[in-house]
Design an enzyme around this catalytic site. Structure first.
Site, PDB file in Angstrom:
ATOM      1  NE  ARG A  50      11.211   5.135   2.400  1.00  0.00           N
ATOM      2  CZ  ARG A  50      10.134   5.534   3.428  1.00  0.00           C
ATOM      3  NH1 ARG A  50       9.761   4.890   4.311  1.00  0.00           N
ATOM      4  NH2 ARG A  50       9.517   6.728   2.882  1.00  0.00           N
ATOM      5  CG  ASP A  52       6.270   0.981  -3.449  1.00  0.00           C
ATOM      6  OD1 ASP A  52       6.629   0.986  -2.356  1.00  0.00           O
ATOM      7  OD2 ASP A  52       5.383   1.494  -4.064  1.00  0.00           O
ATOM      8  CE1 TYR A 113      13.548   4.212  -8.850  1.00  0.00           C
ATOM      9  CE2 TYR A 113      14.503   6.226  -8.391  1.00  0.00           C
ATOM     10  CZ  TYR A 113      14.143   4.840  -7.989  1.00  0.00           C
ATOM     11  OH  TYR A 113      14.015   4.467  -6.677  1.00  0.00           O
ATOM     12  NE  ARG A 200       4.354   0.973  -9.762  1.00  0.00           N
ATOM     13  CZ  ARG A 200       3.801   0.358  -8.551  1.00  0.00           C
ATOM     14  NH1 ARG A 200       4.451   0.369  -7.417  1.00  0.00           N
ATOM     15  NH2 ARG A 200       2.651  -0.394  -8.824  1.00  0.00           N
TER      16      ARG A 200
END
Length: 268
Positions: A50, A52, A113, A200
């Site tokens: 998932r 954001d 990522y 992040r």
């Protein structure tokens, strides 16, 4: 019931995130509506992870179970036609018929990522919403040196959101590399699974190292503190991309491959 694996690309800006929610449009909801249109079936798809609101996907992987068999080519075209007509910022890159032993989430071996930072004085125009604009020079070599203190198996309590639902903060980080090409700095992260806001949080902390405000020892001290208050600022979602998911060549047990089967894999 036939199962289909799909690779998905999306611009995260218009969505509240990957997961279907009541407070706005989601990527999951857009794809499920696209499946309903040609098939007449209401399905619940499962994604590899998932993301954001504002986080982008270049290689998200999902699976869907449909009542009847489809040609993968025809299914891909039908879904993309609906998504385009609906004005969605989502594209189905590939469709493949797979065994029901394949599970987009639990069969995953590694997730990759990318976080993009553009360092220049002028604000972003073309890249606005697609990278973190930092109007100063960052030392990417210092960022990379600091990043290596985070590689390995650790308790990442410092680098996860207070709202993270994972049962355990322990994860194994296989890779965290920082490179530069001109004004662009790229942070690439690989692990079997991530915590909510982990990447992040890494990016915001490594920026401090790039500014010369933190040393690698400071980053290691923050890690060892196991305290969210020790983390640097959380970077904005704009620069984060879900790039790729690795799977074994042969799927034998959908339950056996995940490092963590809890609900904390927000991967953002």
């Amino acid at each position: 019931m036939p199962r289909y694996r799909m690779t998905v690309e999306y611009d995260g800006a218009p969505y509240v995130g990957w997961q279907r929610q009541d407070n706005g449009p989601s990527v999951q909801g857009a794809i499920e509506a696209a499946i309903l249109s040609p098939s007449g079936e209401t399905v619940s798809i499962r994604g590899a992870g998932r993301t954001d609101s504002g986080v982008h996907g270049l290689g998200q992987v999902i699976h869907a179970d449909l009542a009847r068999e489809w040609s993968p080519f025809k299914l891909q075209n039908a879904l993309n036609a609906h998504l385009k007509l609906a004005g969605e910022r989502v594209s189905i890159l590939d469709v493949e018929a797979v065994s029901d032993l394949f599970d987009a989430r639990f069969s995953a071996l590694r997730r990759h990522y990318l976080y993009r930072i553009i360092t220049r004085r002028a604000p972003l125009a073309i890249e606005a919403g697609k990278a973190w604009w930092v109007p100063k020079v960052l030392d990417h070599e210092a960022m990379h040196a600091a990043a290596q203190r985070l590689v390995g198996n650790h308790d990442f309590s410092t680098f996860r959101s207070a709202h993270c639902q994972a049962n355990s903060p322990v994860r194994t980080l296989d890779r965290l590399d920082v490179t530069r090409s001109g004004e662009l700095i790229e942070i690439r992260a690989t692990a079997q699974s991530f915590l909510h806001n982990q990447i992040r949080s890494f990016a915001g902390t490594l920026k401090l190292a790039g500014e010369g405000k933190w040393t690698p020892d400071d980053v290691q001290a923050a890690l060892e503190a196991r305290d969210r208050k020790a983390c640097g600022p959380v970077a904005p979602p704009d620069g984060l991309y879900f790039m790729q998911v690795d799977y074994p060549d042969v799927i034998t047990d959908r339950r056996a491959t995940a490092e963590s089967s809890d609900d904390g894999e927000d991967l953002s």
